[in-house]
Design a protein around this motif. Structure first.
Motif, PDB file in Angstrom:
ATOM      1  N   LYS A  21       0.829  -1.214   0.000  1.00  0.00           N
ATOM      2  CA  LYS A  21       0.000   0.000   0.000  1.00  0.00           C
ATOM      3  C   LYS A  21       0.860   1.260   0.000  1.00  0.00           C
ATOM      4  CE  LYS A  21      -3.980  -1.945   2.411  1.00  0.00           C
ATOM      5  NZ  LYS A  21      -4.782  -1.939   3.641  1.00  0.00           N
ATOM      6  N   LEU A  22       1.882   1.268   0.853  1.00  0.00           N
ATOM      7  CA  LEU A  22       2.732   2.457   0.948  1.00  0.00           C
ATOM      8  C   LEU A  22       3.595   2.648  -0.287  1.00  0.00           C
ATOM      9  CD1 LEU A  22       3.740   2.262   4.722  1.00  0.00           C
ATOM     10  CD2 LEU A  22       2.353   4.028   3.631  1.00  0.00           C
ATOM     11  N   PHE A  23       4.197   1.582  -0.790  1.00  0.00           N
ATOM     12  CA  PHE A  23       5.022   1.692  -1.998  1.00  0.00           C
ATOM     13  C   PHE A  23       4.171   2.136  -3.187  1.00  0.00           C
ATOM     14  CE2 PHE A  23       8.187  -1.540  -0.159  1.00  0.00           C
ATOM     15  CZ  PHE A  23       9.127  -0.564   0.138  1.00  0.00           C
ATOM     16  N   CYS A  24       2.961   1.578  -3.308  1.00  0.00           N
ATOM     17  CA  CYS A  24       2.098   1.939  -4.437  1.00  0.00           C
ATOM     18  C   CYS A  24       1.647   3.395  -4.363  1.00  0.00           C
ATOM     19  CB  CYS A  24       0.881   1.018  -4.491  1.00  0.00           C
ATOM     20  SG  CYS A  24       1.267  -0.656  -5.053  1.00  0.00           S
ATOM     21  N   SER A  25       1.552   3.921  -3.167  1.00  0.00           N
ATOM     22  CA  SER A  25       1.138   5.317  -3.004  1.00  0.00           C
ATOM     23  C   SER A  25       2.289   6.303  -3.155  1.00  0.00           C
ATOM     24  CB  SER A  25       0.510   5.521  -1.616  1.00  0.00           C
ATOM     25  OG  SER A  25      -0.619   4.713  -1.473  1.00  0.00           O
TER      26      SER A  25
END
Length: 197
Positions: A21-25
């Motif tokens: 989630k964090l990497f994709c954001s």
């Protein structure tokens, strides 16, 4: 008392989900291990029990995101329907309403594709190839002769469209995405029409 294998796997999955989630954001460079472990509600010690470092986690998190993304899900019942490809395109371009539990990394991590770390570039390549292969298989099953080429062209269009849409002012995004959707769907349907003609 040592943790059971199932507990260890659950812990690993929590870390992967938070990292994806964090990497994709935010991309590789803007995410810290502290942020990931805080989102997973775990300690740094738990991280090092599963991963050697940030790039190893990124690689595993992108594989996790790719395998859980909507395009990777088998749907043999609808795959042969004329509306299936259009539905995939519409869903992909609805990035603002995308599945928050299972984000798609491609359009959000374009800058990571040219990253200095080989593991980061390879992880992005795996995501890209996965979507191309899935789309290519659907097109081949429909009798499209240049399925791989059309699949690559379509994925590039989808990824580029969303990447650009994210930088466009909100009032203009909707029309921009709608025009792109019409172009991409028309191209796919036109190739199918030519194949079956």
């Amino acid at each position: 008392m040592p943790y059971t294998p199932s507990h260890k796997e659950q812990t690993r999955q929590r870390i992967l989900q938070a990292a994806a989630k964090l990497f994709c954001s935010n991309g590789f460079d803007r995410v810290t291990l502290t942020q990931i472990m805080k989102k997973a509600n775990m300690t740094h010690g738990a991280f090092y029990a599963h991963f050697a470092g940030k790039s190893s986690l990124y690689e595993a998190a992108m594989q996790f995101a790719t395998s859980h993304a909507f395009w990777a899900r088998e749907d043999k019942q609808t795959e042969y329907k004329a509306s299936h490809l259009k539905a995939l395109v519409i869903r992909y371009l609805s990035w603002s309403k995308s599945d928050k539990e299972h984000p798609s990394p491609l359009e959000f991590l374009v800058t990571d594709a040219a990253h200095k770390e080989e593991k980061v570039r390879q992880a992005y390549q795996i995501c890209f190839d996965s979507l191309v292969d899935r789309l290519s298989t659907i097109l081949q099953n429909r009798g499209v002769t240049n399925a791989k080429s059309l699949a690559e062209e379509t994925v590039v269009s989808l990824v580029g469209t969303v990447a650009i849409a994210r930088s466009i002012a909100q009032p203009l995004q909707k029309d921009f995405l709608k025009r792109a959707q019409e172009r991409i769907v028309y191209r796919l349907q036109n190739h199918e029409h030519l194949t079956h003609a």
